[in-house]
Motif scaffolding. Structure first.
Motif, PDB file in Angstrom:
ATOM      1  N   SER A  61      -0.749   8.401  -1.170  1.00 31.62           N
ATOM      2  CA  SER A  61      -0.459   7.328  -2.137  1.00 31.62           C
ATOM      3  C   SER A  61       1.035   7.265  -2.439  1.00 31.62           C
ATOM      4  CB  SER A  61      -1.233   7.551  -3.441  1.00 31.62           C
ATOM      5  OG  SER A  61      -2.612   7.609  -3.189  1.00 31.62           O
ATOM      6  N   ASP A  97      -4.359   7.234  -8.813  1.00 29.09           N
ATOM      7  CA  ASP A  97      -3.781   6.575  -7.649  1.00 29.09           C
ATOM      8  C   ASP A  97      -3.175   5.239  -8.037  1.00 29.09           C
ATOM      9  OD1 ASP A  97      -4.154   8.366  -5.745  1.00 29.09           O
ATOM     10  OD2 ASP A  97      -5.804   7.372  -4.708  1.00 29.09           O
ATOM     11  N   GLU A 146      -5.547   3.181   2.643  1.00 32.43           N
ATOM     12  CA  GLU A 146      -5.478   4.633   2.457  1.00 32.43           C
ATOM     13  C   GLU A 146      -6.877   5.214   2.457  1.00 32.43           C
ATOM     14  OE1 GLU A 146      -3.588   6.110  -1.155  1.00 32.43           O
ATOM     15  OE2 GLU A 146      -4.732   7.972  -1.005  1.00 32.43           O
TER      16      GLU A 146
END
Ligand SMILES: Nc1nc2c(ncn2[C@@H]2O[C@H](COP(=O)(O)OP(=O)(O)O)[C@@H](O)[C@H]2O)c(=O)[nH]1
Ligand SMILES: [Mg+2]
Length: 316
Positions: A61, A97, A146
């Motif tokens: 991240s 995140d 991701e």
């Protein structure tokens, strides 16, 4: 027009709230997926997709956040999709995140979203696929996904990407785990992040050695970065761009996409079939047939044929 179609049209016209709502619908992986897919299909296929994978805590991240300013020089809009099968959407970890990857300073040129799914097997890859295609159709020209690089679900998600970036950290264990998880084969570009910690060079040598055994042509680049300070991130972006250029110039982009789509469809079908077989074997019919089979009243072929017919029977 259905409510879903209205939302899709609003999202295609540029409404971020509509896109966000559709991504929530996609996340639930319900029957609406098909309706969404139908409505966007003509607009899909323009975005380049970069997958970022690696162990939890590797700095994925943070790295994506650090890549954003570089990416925005080459692309007018970047969509980020953080896919985590273990965390529900509003989970604290995901929220963390979101805070780290808020991209707030980029305003309307960045769209960040995390998603999880507790639906059926194969559901997450399917939901992520639709989410990615939605962002693509809505004009996000670069999409970064991701995902954790630890299991089949994650590898399925990685099949959605044109370029796969594998993020590792200094330390012997990481390379061994990466080999085990199939990441050494899946990666197009590798980065040893947290290069500010000891052991980055050793890990790099170790990884280059694992990669050389695969004889890939051209050999994938191995970069180093410190995402938290931005060191090495510009070079990493260049390596990612070079891979995209290579895909386009060698004509591999389309064939690779077709191949990956085929893998995704195949995997999703396999997952669903496994699920159906489990359900069938739990049914009264299967129990009674197994009893007869055990008593020798039915042979294996008869049993299997009858159960396969049941599997193929449309359910109302
Ligand atoms: N020392 C150091 N820490 C980093 C670096 N990159 C990320 N981190 C830290 O590592 C932790 C995990 O980062 P995160 O981006 O959430 O990892 P992810 O789970 O792979 O997405 C955070 O505390 C980051 O601040 C780096 O290059 N060096
Ligand atoms: Mg993360």
């Amino acid at each position: 027009m259905s409510a879903i179609c209205e939302q899709v049209d609003a999202a295609l016209a540029g409404s971020r709230p509509a896109l966000a709502r559709l991504l929530s619908i996609a996340e639930r992986s319900g029957p609406e997926l098909l309706e969404i897919e139908d409505r966007i299909s003509a607009r899909v296929g323009n975005a380049l997709v970069v997958g970022v994978t690696g162990p939890p805590g590797a700095g994925k991240s943070t790295l994506i956040n650090a890549l954003l300013p570089h990416a925005l020089k080459d692309f007018d809009g970047v969509g980020v999709l953080a896919v985590d099968p273990s965390s529900p959407f509003s989970d604290g970890a995901i929220l963390g995140d979101r805070v780290r990857m808020q991209g707030g300073e980029y305003g309307s040129s960045v769209f960040i979203r995390s998603m999880a799914s507790r639906g059926e097997l194969g559901g997450l890859a399917r939901a992520a696929s639709t989410a990615m295609r939605l962002m693509d159709a809505c004009g996000w020209s670069l999409i970064i996904i991701e995902t954790l690089g630890i299991g089949q679900v994650e590898l399925d998600v990685m099949n959605l990407a044109d370029t796969t970036l594998v993020v590792l950290n200094p330390g012997w264990g990481d390379t061994i785990q990466a080999n085990k998880a199939g990441l050494t084969e899946a990666g197009d570009v590798f980065v040893i992040n947290k290069a500010d910690k000891p052991g980055a060079d050793v890990t790099r040598t170790d990884l280059l050695e694992s990669l050389s055994l695969l004889n890939r042509e051209p050999p994938p680049p191995v970069c180093q970065s410190t995402a938290s300070t931005g060191d090495g991130v510009a070079e990493l972006w260049t390596a990612l761009r070079d891979h995209q250029d290579y895909l386009e110039q060698s004509g591999q982009l389309d064939s690779a996409r077709a191949h990956k789509q085929q893998l995704l469809v195949r995997r999703t079908i396999t997952h669903q079939l496994t699920h159906e077989v489990e359900r069938l074997m739990d049914s009264d019919l299967a129990t009674s047939m197994l009893d007869q089979s055990t008593l020798g009243q039915l042979d294996l072929r008869q049993t299997v044929d009858r159960l396969l017919r049941e599997l193929a029977r449309p359910r109302g």
